[in-house]
Motif scaffolding. Structure first.
Motif, mmCIF file in Angstrom:
data_model
loop_
_atom_site.group_PDB
_atom_site.id
_atom_site.type_symbol
_atom_site.label_atom_id
_atom_site.label_comp_id
_atom_site.label_asym_id
_atom_site.label_seq_id
_atom_site.Cartn_x
_atom_site.Cartn_y
_atom_site.Cartn_z
ATOM 1 N N PRO A 33 0.902 -1.157 0.074
ATOM 2 C CA PRO A 33 -0.137 0.051 -0.055
ATOM 3 C C PRO A 33 0.730 1.460 0.075
ATOM 4 N N ILE A 34 2.130 1.249 0.773
ATOM 5 C CA ILE A 34 2.542 2.513 0.544
ATOM 6 C C ILE A 34 4.229 2.391 0.044
ATOM 7 N N PRO A 35 4.257 2.216 -1.267
ATOM 8 C CA PRO A 35 5.762 1.735 -1.641
ATOM 9 C C PRO A 35 6.871 2.811 -1.657
ATOM 10 N N VAL A 36 7.154 3.235 -0.497
ATOM 11 C CA VAL A 36 8.081 4.340 -0.474
ATOM 12 C C VAL A 36 9.781 3.631 -0.520
ATOM 13 N N PRO A 37 10.272 3.690 -1.421
ATOM 14 C CA PRO A 37 11.510 2.967 -1.787
ATOM 15 C C PRO A 37 12.749 3.158 -0.845
ATOM 16 N N LEU A 38 13.183 2.351 -0.185
ATOM 17 C CA LEU A 38 14.242 2.230 0.476
ATOM 18 C C LEU A 38 15.542 3.219 -0.083
ATOM 19 N N PRO A 39 16.524 3.650 0.831
ATOM 20 C CA PRO A 39 17.467 4.519 0.331
ATOM 21 C C PRO A 39 18.435 4.276 -0.771
ATOM 22 N N PHE A 40 18.485 3.186 -1.171
ATOM 23 C CA PHE A 40 19.454 2.598 -2.116
ATOM 24 C C PHE A 40 18.721 2.915 -3.574
ATOM 25 N N PHE A 41 17.301 2.929 -3.554
ATOM 26 C CA PHE A 41 16.620 3.444 -4.642
ATOM 27 C C PHE A 41 16.418 4.891 -4.487
ATOM 28 N N SER A 42 15.488 5.542 -5.188
ATOM 29 C CA SER A 42 15.120 6.984 -4.970
ATOM 30 C C SER A 42 13.767 7.238 -4.571
ATOM 31 N N PHE A 43 13.432 8.167 -4.113
ATOM 32 C CA PHE A 43 11.980 8.755 -4.015
ATOM 33 C C PHE A 43 11.511 9.137 -5.213
ATOM 34 N N THR A 44 10.663 8.443 -6.000
ATOM 35 C CA THR A 44 10.460 9.023 -7.185
ATOM 36 C C THR A 44 8.995 9.375 -7.818
ATOM 37 N N GLY A 45 8.407 10.148 -7.126
ATOM 38 C CA GLY A 45 7.433 10.954 -7.135
ATOM 39 C C GLY A 45 7.243 11.577 -8.567
ATOM 40 N N SER A 46 6.041 11.745 -9.384
ATOM 41 C CA SER A 46 6.264 12.196 -10.753
ATOM 42 C C SER A 46 5.017 13.139 -10.661
ATOM 43 N N LYS A 47 4.645 13.509 -12.105
ATOM 44 C CA LYS A 47 3.690 14.524 -12.411
ATOM 45 C C LYS A 47 3.750 15.874 -11.557
ATOM 46 N N ALA A 48 2.316 16.096 -11.060
ATOM 47 C CA ALA A 48 2.259 17.389 -10.218
ATOM 48 C C ALA A 48 2.923 17.051 -8.542
ATOM 49 N N SER A 49 3.397 15.951 -8.382
ATOM 50 C CA SER A 49 3.962 15.594 -7.167
ATOM 51 C C SER A 49 5.385 16.020 -7.119
ATOM 52 N N PHE A 50 5.944 16.300 -8.039
ATOM 53 C CA PHE A 50 7.603 16.462 -8.231
ATOM 54 C C PHE A 50 8.031 17.648 -9.251
ATOM 55 N N ALA A 51 8.750 18.330 -8.877
ATOM 56 C CA ALA A 51 9.650 19.460 -9.889
ATOM 57 C C ALA A 51 10.736 19.204 -9.633
ATOM 58 N N GLY A 52 11.481 19.110 -10.811
ATOM 59 C CA GLY A 52 12.918 18.917 -10.950
ATOM 60 C C GLY A 52 13.395 18.145 -11.741
ATOM 61 N N ASP A 53 14.430 17.348 -11.476
ATOM 62 C CA ASP A 53 15.101 16.607 -12.551
ATOM 63 C C ASP A 53 15.547 15.059 -11.494
ATOM 64 N N LEU A 54 16.367 15.537 -10.600
ATOM 65 C CA LEU A 54 16.840 14.653 -9.710
ATOM 66 C C LEU A 54 15.939 14.351 -8.419
ATOM 67 N N ASN A 55 15.845 13.145 -8.172
ATOM 68 C CA ASN A 55 14.689 12.856 -7.151
ATOM 69 C C ASN A 55 15.877 12.650 -5.752
ATOM 70 N N PHE A 56 14.923 12.740 -4.578
ATOM 71 C CA PHE A 56 15.691 12.592 -3.411
ATOM 72 C C PHE A 56 16.390 10.954 -3.129
ATOM 73 N N TYR A 57 17.257 11.273 -2.564
ATOM 74 C CA TYR A 57 18.222 10.220 -1.969
ATOM 75 C C TYR A 57 18.484 8.793 -3.061
ATOM 76 N N GLY A 58 19.230 8.132 -2.610
ATOM 77 C CA GLY A 58 19.641 7.049 -3.715
ATOM 78 C C GLY A 58 20.758 7.513 -4.661
ATOM 79 N N LYS A 59 20.950 6.924 -5.770
ATOM 80 C CA LYS A 59 22.020 7.540 -6.772
ATOM 81 C C LYS A 59 21.489 8.807 -7.143
ATOM 82 N N ALA A 60 20.164 9.242 -7.481
ATOM 83 C CA ALA A 60 19.869 10.553 -7.986
ATOM 84 C C ALA A 60 20.115 11.550 -6.800
ATOM 85 N N GLY A 61 19.858 11.206 -5.643
ATOM 86 C CA GLY A 61 20.172 12.204 -4.409
ATOM 87 C C GLY A 61 21.665 12.412 -4.577
#
Ligand code: NAD
Length: 493
Positions: free
Chosen positions: A434-462
């Motif tokens: 139900p709440i698929p929040v990725p652990l920090p070796f992945f990134s938190f990858t919200g999209s559409k109107a939930s995110f602005a920018g290019d590089l997401n939080f934590y993980g490689k992108a962070g």
């Protein structure tokens, strides 16, 4: 009050301007390694949402104090960036140990200021702690790339360098996890940091700063300033700040994204959500209902990954009846009461109920996409129920929604799950989760109107967000023979 028993060794007391002469704790700023009381005459009450007691007062940092924080971060940068990555990692190793040691105190502070249950507050700290653990591997995460002999005697390699002073602006709903999404990765990459916690629950950030100091973080590497719009705008405008991490609502997030980008800064902006679950008729009923209740009403619905809308495919009545039964069994109480399932919501801005922040689990059925309750993010313990005649129609409902933080499916069909994963337009997908929040070796990858920018939080992108690539081309060969001058564009030989 309970808060006095906590660890705020650096809080100062100030006489409240009220006739009661009650002393109120003032939350300090943290500048250049020192906890300092702001000179500001304006402060906001931090209120325990279960009792309405004033827990502390958070100052609206003056511009001079803000400048001092940025200047401390700027001064600390040269020696911090040249500190070996192994030494920076070791501070994170120590910090994760100290967070574990103080997790109960941190959780109690979160429950006192934010309202969520103690168990949930532990989870808030723990999900942040995992990012600190991840930062302990920075030497590998920040590693560059190397290609030898790209041309005769010439090699090219790239390195990831820290940016300089970075800043973080936090929401109220995860007072420990979200600051920990930000500064551990940023500083372990070699940046220095200015953090602006939520004015509604700043205590956990101060406790984390105390722990970071105890762990050995040098003065000025992490700084904290409190306040609201003015200090946020100052962060957006300050030329010394190179990147901003923001988490919060769309109104603030898009404002910060636009204002700071116009100043040439990097911005990662995690914003609002309307997370849907699609329930297929073949789903395991018991497990799916438990998941819907937990993800809809946990933390009183104040999670950006809360499930706020469920789309039942086929006959929804049996599902809705059982959902109501289970929601009725939940206990709403202060977060400190051991068997509370959900605590109060953060603010009491409900006309007619000004003294109480408690809202029971609420289920709205027969919801359609044109309704206000569907279009707006409610951010409370409210679960909307919609119906679809087919799986395709359900996917279409989700995809038409402007937000794209998360979406989940409940089914026992692998083929349906695979179709969902492929066709759904949301950045974080749960299959019977139900709440698929990725652990920090992945990134938190919200999209559409939930995110602005290019590089997401934590993980490689962070790590990429908090570093700049530098690519070096070197030539080491015997130049004795000489090759003459050529004005043509160099090409690989
Ligand atoms: P908020 O936007 O009101 O506040 C967030 C921060 O922005 C605070 O520090 C606040 O002081 C500052 N701020 C608010 N309005 C501002 C303005 N007009 N100008 C400048 N600064 C401003 O958000 P909140 O109510 O604290 O948090 C709840 C929101 O956060 C929800 O929308 C939720 O979905 C979102 N959220 C998103 C994620 C995610 O990862 N996508 C995670 C947690 C919360």
């Amino acid at each position: 009050p309970q808060i006095l028993a906590l660890r705020f060794s650096h809080f100062s007391t100030a006489a409240q301007p009220s006739s009661s002469k009650r002393k109120t704790l003032r939350v300090p700023n943290f500048i250049g390694g020192t906890f300092v009381d702001s000179q500001s005459s304006t402060a906001i009450d931090v209120i325990n949402p279960a009792t309405q007691e004033v827990v502390s007062q958070v100052p609206l940092t003056t511009n001079e104090e803000f400048k001092a924080a940025v200047s401390a971060a700027k001064q600390a940068f040269p020696s911090w960036r040249s500190t070996p990555v192994t030494a920076r990692q070791r501070i994170m190793f120590k910090l994760q140990e100290l967070i574990r040691r103080d997790i109960d105190k941190l959780a109690m502070n979160i429950t006192t200021e934010q309202g969520k249950t103690l168990k949930d507050a532990h989870g808030d700290v723990f999900r942040g702690l995992e990012v600190v653990e991840h930062a302990c591997g920075m030497a590998t995460l920040q590693m560059g790339e190397y290609v030898p002999n790209v041309s005769n005697g010439i090699d090219t390699y790239s390195i990831r360098e820290p940016l300089g002073v970075c800043a973080g602006i936090c929401p109220f709903n995860f007072p420990a996890m979200i600051p920990l999404w930000m500064f551990p990765l940023a500083v372990t990459c070699g940046n220095t940091f200015v953090l602006k916690p939520s004015e509604k629950d700043p205590g956990a950030s101060i406790m984390l700063a105390e722990l970071a100091m105890e762990a050995g973080l040098p003065n000025g590497v992490l700084n904290i300033v409190h306040g609201t719009n003015d200090v946020v705008n100052a962060i957006c405008d300050d030329d010394n700040i190179r990147a901003i991490s923001f988490v919060g609502s769309n109104i603030a997030g898009m404002h910060i994204y636009a204002r700071a980008s116009a100043k040439g800064k990097r911005v990662q902006s995690n914003m609002g959500a309307k997370n849907h679950a699609i329930v297929l008729p073949d789903a395991n009923m018991d497990a799916a209902l438990n998941a819907l209740v937990a993800a809809g009403f946990g933390a009183a619905g104040q999670r950006c990954m809360a499930l706020s809308t469920v789309v039942f495919v086929g006959d929804s009545q049996p599902w809705e009846n059982k959902l109501v039964e289970r929601a009725k069994a939940l206990k709403v109480n202060a977060g400190t009461v051991p068997d509370a399932d959900l605590g109060p919501v953060i603010s009491k801005q409900v006309p007619g109920y000004e003294q109480g922040n408690f809202i029971g689990p609420t289920i709205l059925s027969g919801v359609t996409a044109d309704m206000e309750c569907y279009k707006e993010e409610i951010f409370g313990p409210v679960l909307l129920c919609m119906k679809a005649d087919s799986f395709e129609e359900a996917i279409d409902i989700v995809n038409r929604n402007k937000y794209g933080n998360g979406a989940a499916i409940f089914t026992t069909s692998g083929a349906a799950a695979r179709k969902f994963q492929t066709e759904i337009e949301a950045g974080q997908v749960g299959i019977n989760v139900p709440i698929p929040v990725p652990l920090p070796f992945f990134s938190f990858t919200g999209s559409k109107a939930s995110f602005a920018g290019d590089l997401n939080f934590y993980g490689k992108a962070g790590v990429n967000f908090f570093t700049q690539i530098k690519t070096i081309t070197q030539q080491w060969k015997d130049l004795a023979a000489g090759s003459g001058v050529s004005l043509a564009m160099p090409t690989s030989q």
